[in-house]
Scaffold this motif. Structure first.
Motif, PDB file in Angstrom:
ATOM      1  N   LEU A 237      54.702  34.215  35.369  1.00 24.04           N
ATOM      2  CA  LEU A 237      55.074  35.407  34.872  1.00 24.04           C
ATOM      3  C   LEU A 237      53.958  36.156  34.668  1.00 24.04           C
ATOM      4  O   LEU A 237      53.143  35.999  33.819  1.00 24.04           O
ATOM      5  CB  LEU A 237      56.232  35.406  34.080  1.00 24.04           C
ATOM      6  N   CYS A 238      53.943  37.255  35.287  1.00 27.64           N
ATOM      7  CA  CYS A 238      52.865  38.343  34.927  1.00 27.64           C
ATOM      8  C   CYS A 238      53.392  39.519  34.168  1.00 27.64           C
ATOM      9  O   CYS A 238      54.371  40.077  34.662  1.00 27.64           O
ATOM     10  CB  CYS A 238      52.134  38.955  36.192  1.00 27.64           C
ATOM     11  N   LEU A 239      52.874  39.739  33.030  1.00 22.90           N
ATOM     12  CA  LEU A 239      53.308  40.881  32.050  1.00 22.90           C
ATOM     13  C   LEU A 239      52.270  41.944  32.065  1.00 22.90           C
ATOM     14  O   LEU A 239      51.228  41.592  32.023  1.00 22.90           O
ATOM     15  CB  LEU A 239      53.633  40.566  30.760  1.00 22.90           C
ATOM     16  N   GLY A 240      52.743  43.210  32.422  1.00 17.54           N
ATOM     17  CA  GLY A 240      51.647  44.516  32.246  1.00 17.54           C
ATOM     18  C   GLY A 240      52.047  45.561  33.135  1.00 17.54           C
ATOM     19  O   GLY A 240      53.339  45.441  33.533  1.00 17.54           O
ATOM     20  N   ALA A 241      51.321  46.469  33.099  1.00 17.97           N
ATOM     21  CA  ALA A 241      51.475  47.610  34.138  1.00 17.97           C
ATOM     22  C   ALA A 241      51.782  47.192  35.543  1.00 17.97           C
ATOM     23  O   ALA A 241      51.215  46.063  35.899  1.00 17.97           O
ATOM     24  CB  ALA A 241      50.458  48.771  34.119  1.00 17.97           C
ATOM     25  N   PRO A 242      52.865  47.916  36.332  1.00 19.59           N
ATOM     26  CA  PRO A 242      53.113  47.541  37.656  1.00 19.59           C
ATOM     27  C   PRO A 242      51.843  47.175  38.608  1.00 19.59           C
ATOM     28  O   PRO A 242      51.624  46.181  39.438  1.00 19.59           O
ATOM     29  CB  PRO A 242      53.909  48.736  38.145  1.00 19.59           C
ATOM     30  N   ASP A 243      50.880  48.197  38.602  1.00 13.46           N
ATOM     31  CA  ASP A 243      49.661  48.152  39.460  1.00 13.46           C
ATOM     32  C   ASP A 243      48.771  47.029  39.075  1.00 13.46           C
ATOM     33  O   ASP A 243      48.467  46.162  39.651  1.00 13.46           O
ATOM     34  CB  ASP A 243      48.867  49.357  39.444  1.00 13.46           C
ATOM     35  N   ALA A 244      48.703  46.717  37.619  1.00 14.67           N
ATOM     36  CA  ALA A 244      47.773  45.501  37.210  1.00 14.67           C
ATOM     37  C   ALA A 244      48.677  44.253  37.823  1.00 14.67           C
ATOM     38  O   ALA A 244      47.905  43.335  38.419  1.00 14.67           O
ATOM     39  CB  ALA A 244      47.416  45.737  35.945  1.00 14.67           C
ATOM     40  N   CYS A 245      49.691  44.301  37.478  1.00 15.77           N
ATOM     41  CA  CYS A 245      50.590  42.864  38.113  1.00 15.77           C
ATOM     42  C   CYS A 245      50.487  42.820  39.301  1.00 15.77           C
ATOM     43  O   CYS A 245      50.525  41.649  40.022  1.00 15.77           O
ATOM     44  CB  CYS A 245      51.997  43.227  37.549  1.00 15.77           C
ATOM     45  N   ARG A 246      50.613  43.744  40.334  1.00 16.05           N
ATOM     46  CA  ARG A 246      50.529  43.608  41.856  1.00 16.05           C
ATOM     47  C   ARG A 246      49.152  43.101  42.209  1.00 16.05           C
ATOM     48  O   ARG A 246      49.035  42.229  43.138  1.00 16.05           O
ATOM     49  CB  ARG A 246      50.810  45.012  42.314  1.00 16.05           C
ATOM     50  N   VAL A 247      48.206  43.420  41.338  1.00 11.70           N
ATOM     51  CA  VAL A 247      46.676  42.812  41.829  1.00 11.70           C
ATOM     52  C   VAL A 247      46.655  41.505  41.588  1.00 11.70           C
ATOM     53  O   VAL A 247      45.986  40.776  42.310  1.00 11.70           O
ATOM     54  CB  VAL A 247      45.665  43.786  40.819  1.00 11.70           C
ATOM     55  N   TRP A 248      47.435  41.268  40.561  1.00 11.71           N
ATOM     56  CA  TRP A 248      47.299  39.576  39.669  1.00 11.71           C
ATOM     57  C   TRP A 248      48.160  38.728  40.950  1.00 11.71           C
ATOM     58  O   TRP A 248      47.873  37.588  41.406  1.00 11.71           O
ATOM     59  CB  TRP A 248      47.945  39.653  38.502  1.00 11.71           C
ATOM     60  N   LEU A 249      49.210  39.344  41.376  1.00 15.75           N
ATOM     61  CA  LEU A 249      50.218  38.670  42.047  1.00 15.75           C
ATOM     62  C   LEU A 249      49.323  38.282  43.262  1.00 15.75           C
ATOM     63  O   LEU A 249      49.455  37.291  43.975  1.00 15.75           O
ATOM     64  CB  LEU A 249      51.335  39.681  42.572  1.00 15.75           C
ATOM     65  N   ARG A 250      48.666  39.510  43.964  1.00 11.48           N
ATOM     66  CA  ARG A 250      48.013  39.348  45.358  1.00 11.48           C
ATOM     67  C   ARG A 250      46.807  38.202  45.195  1.00 11.48           C
ATOM     68  O   ARG A 250      46.735  37.312  46.035  1.00 11.48           O
ATOM     69  CB  ARG A 250      47.432  40.721  45.843  1.00 11.48           C
ATOM     70  N   GLU A 251      46.054  38.459  44.001  1.00 12.23           N
ATOM     71  CA  GLU A 251      45.098  37.363  43.980  1.00 12.23           C
ATOM     72  C   GLU A 251      45.475  36.039  43.630  1.00 12.23           C
ATOM     73  O   GLU A 251      44.766  34.989  44.123  1.00 12.23           O
ATOM     74  CB  GLU A 251      44.145  38.125  42.681  1.00 12.23           C
ATOM     75  N   ARG A 252      46.344  35.882  43.058  1.00  9.61           N
ATOM     76  CA  ARG A 252      47.090  34.590  42.597  1.00  9.61           C
ATOM     77  C   ARG A 252      47.643  33.958  43.708  1.00  9.61           C
ATOM     78  O   ARG A 252      47.266  32.781  43.967  1.00  9.61           O
ATOM     79  CB  ARG A 252      48.010  34.780  41.538  1.00  9.61           C
ATOM     80  N   ALA A 253      48.454  34.715  44.512  1.00 10.40           N
ATOM     81  CA  ALA A 253      49.023  34.265  45.653  1.00 10.40           C
ATOM     82  C   ALA A 253      47.856  33.944  46.530  1.00 10.40           C
ATOM     83  O   ALA A 253      48.089  32.581  47.371  1.00 10.40           O
ATOM     84  CB  ALA A 253      50.035  35.275  46.314  1.00 10.40           C
ATOM     85  N   ALA A 254      47.053  34.614  47.132  1.00 15.34           N
ATOM     86  CA  ALA A 254      46.057  34.513  48.050  1.00 15.34           C
ATOM     87  C   ALA A 254      45.225  33.012  47.667  1.00 15.34           C
ATOM     88  O   ALA A 254      44.907  32.213  48.567  1.00 15.34           O
ATOM     89  CB  ALA A 254      44.943  35.391  48.077  1.00 15.34           C
ATOM     90  N   ALA A 255      44.825  32.931  46.448  1.00 17.38           N
ATOM     91  CA  ALA A 255      44.064  31.720  46.078  1.00 17.38           C
ATOM     92  C   ALA A 255      44.987  30.624  46.455  1.00 17.38           C
ATOM     93  O   ALA A 255      44.458  29.377  46.714  1.00 17.38           O
ATOM     94  CB  ALA A 255      43.733  31.786  44.609  1.00 17.38           C
ATOM     95  N   GLN A 256      46.233  30.750  46.052  1.00 23.20           N
ATOM     96  CA  GLN A 256      47.083  29.370  46.087  1.00 23.20           C
ATOM     97  C   GLN A 256      47.470  29.156  47.678  1.00 23.20           C
ATOM     98  O   GLN A 256      47.447  28.069  47.840  1.00 23.20           O
ATOM     99  CB  GLN A 256      48.528  29.679  45.668  1.00 23.20           C
ATOM    100  N   ILE A 257      47.449  30.045  48.197  1.00 24.06           N
ATOM    101  CA  ILE A 257      47.652  29.904  49.839  1.00 24.06           C
ATOM    102  C   ILE A 257      46.349  29.335  50.478  1.00 24.06           C
ATOM    103  O   ILE A 257      46.522  28.495  51.197  1.00 24.06           O
ATOM    104  CB  ILE A 257      47.854  31.353  50.605  1.00 24.06           C
ATOM    105  N   ALA A 258      45.164  29.764  50.192  1.00 19.47           N
ATOM    106  CA  ALA A 258      44.035  29.419  50.591  1.00 19.47           C
ATOM    107  C   ALA A 258      43.861  27.918  50.232  1.00 19.47           C
ATOM    108  O   ALA A 258      42.883  27.338  50.787  1.00 19.47           O
ATOM    109  CB  ALA A 258      42.879  30.048  49.987  1.00 19.47           C
ATOM    110  N   ALA A 259      44.480  27.388  49.073  1.00 20.51           N
ATOM    111  CA  ALA A 259      44.319  25.853  48.696  1.00 20.51           C
ATOM    112  C   ALA A 259      45.481  25.145  49.493  1.00 20.51           C
ATOM    113  O   ALA A 259      45.654  24.055  48.997  1.00 20.51           O
ATOM    114  CB  ALA A 259      44.433  26.099  47.001  1.00 20.51           C
ATOM    115  N   GLY A 260      46.078  25.690  50.206  1.00 21.61           N
ATOM    116  CA  GLY A 260      47.145  24.970  50.972  1.00 21.61           C
ATOM    117  C   GLY A 260      48.563  24.850  50.466  1.00 21.61           C
ATOM    118  O   GLY A 260      49.305  23.851  50.485  1.00 21.61           O
ATOM    119  N   ARG A 261      48.795  25.599  49.122  1.00 19.91           N
ATOM    120  CA  ARG A 261      50.015  25.686  48.418  1.00 19.91           C
ATOM    121  C   ARG A 261      51.074  26.828  48.897  1.00 19.91           C
ATOM    122  O   ARG A 261      50.638  27.747  49.245  1.00 19.91           O
ATOM    123  CB  ARG A 261      49.999  25.734  47.112  1.00 19.91           C
TER     124      ARG A 261
END
Ligand code: AMP
Ligand code: MG
Length: 342
Positions: A237-261
């Motif tokens: 769960l990401c807590l924070g302003a919507p824009d900051a959370c969206r950056v976190w969601l994108r970076e975190r998701a992209a890293a996981q996808i790149a790792a085959g998850r």
């Protein structure tokens, strides 16, 4: 075998007769589906705990159809309790009050208090009235699972373990009732829900935050365990302003996808649109500026996503005002400590 009955007069009558005989009936309320049993029968109460696999230390909420039945479960209402009952019942507010002598100790896990609510759902009210007894009803899921907001969710968890599921369509509010403890000197919010902290403070003045409502450092009240409402997949769960959370969601998701998850995203509609290019499994929750709509979809979306077994689920908060506080509480528990501040 668990019978599924439509919530018409015949279905309600058969369900009420089953409750009166000590059986177990799951029924719709405006919050989530409840697993009902005769609150004044120790045997029926024991069956509720057994069907859910719920620890005996986790007390149940008693549901009434009418305020005239209050003397069956508690003493005379304090002025604060009477005010709340007058203004907010029927509705998604549970009050913790002194336990009346007719209520088995097991209902309230041995405490001198009892949690009571008058649901607003017409099927729930008709069922409880026809049963002729106060109905103890925790959420109709296996202990530790996500609460059910449809008859299908109930069957997935409790099929074969209870007598009847009364199908009244989807629950509308979608998260459990607000629990307010009125047994101490200061009214204390134990669980945020459909009635907001703001509404309670407007009526009562001071309302303290207790249990999980006090935040991660707060004292744990019975049943408000950290790992509750938990999906199978690890939720972050990401807590924070919507824009900051969206950056976190994108970076975190992209890293996981790149790792085959395989990544699941449990996000408001606007985030779902912005993140649609990612190779992730997205469950849109409704407009982020409409927390009541998000609350209504939250558990169904969580179950749907979980059923597809992603390796990780990513979500963000929608603030703390009104019912968003309840959404944040449930997401925080589903995250079981995996909370990131952006
Ligand atoms: P559920 O019915 O599954 O939504 O959960 C009911 C919750 O209400 C419990 O887990 C407790 O957190 C709370 N509750 C019920 N009875 C009491 C009580 N006597 N004192 C404090 N909290 C209670
Ligand atoms: Mg529950």
């Amino acid at each position: 075998m668990t019978k599924i009955l439509p919530a018409n007069p015949a279905g309600i009558a058969e369900s009420a007769a089953t409750l009166a005989l000590g059986g177990l009936v799951a029924f719709p309320t405006e919050t989530v589906y409840g697993l009902g049993g005769d609150a004044l029968s120790p045997a029926a109460v024991a069956r509720i705990f057994a069907a859910k696999g719920r620890p005996a230390a986790d007390p149940l909420i008693i549901h009434l159809a009418d305020q005239a039945d209050l003397p069956r479960v508690t003493g005379e209402l304090s002025p604060q309790a009477a005010l709340l009952a007058r203004r907010l019942w029927p509705g998604p507010l549970t009050l913790v009050l002194p336990r009346g002598p007719a209520v088995p100790r097991s209902v309230s896990a041995g405490r001198e208090t009892v949690a009571v609510r008058l649901p607003a759902h017409p099927v729930a009210r008709a069922l409880i009235a026809a049963a002729g007894t106060p109905v103890a009803a925790p959420s109709a899921n296996r202990f530790g699972h996500t609460s059910p907001t449809s008859a299908a969710h109930v069957l997935a968890d409790l099929g074969g373990r209870i007598d009847i599921v009364l199908d009244g369509g989807p629950a509308t509010i979608g998260v459990e009732s607000t629990v307010l403890d009125l047994s101490g000197p200061v009214p204390t919010l134990l669980r945020p829900g459909g009635v907001s902290l703001e509404q309670l403070r407007e009526l009562l003045g001071e309302v303290a935050l207790g249990g999980r409502a006090a935040g991660p450092g707060g004292q744990i009240s019975p049943g408000l365990l950290d790992r509750h409402y938990a999906p199978e997949s690890a939720l972050h769960l990401c807590l924070g302003a919507p824009d900051a959370c969206r950056v976190w969601l994108r970076e975190r998701a992209a890293a996981q996808i790149a790792a085959g998850r395989r990544v699941g995203l449990l996000v408001p509609d606007e985030d779902a649109a912005l993140l649609a290019d990612l190779d992730a499994d997205i469950e849109p929750l409704g407009p982020g500026d409409n927390p009541p709509a998000v609350a209504g979809r939250l558990y169904a979306a969580l179950r749907a996503l979980d059923a597809r077994h992603p390796d990780i689920i990513l979500a963000r908060d929608l603030g703390e005002s009104g019912i968003a506080r309840a959404i944040l509480d449930r997401l925080t528990r589903a995250a079981a400590g995996r909370v990131h501040r952006c």
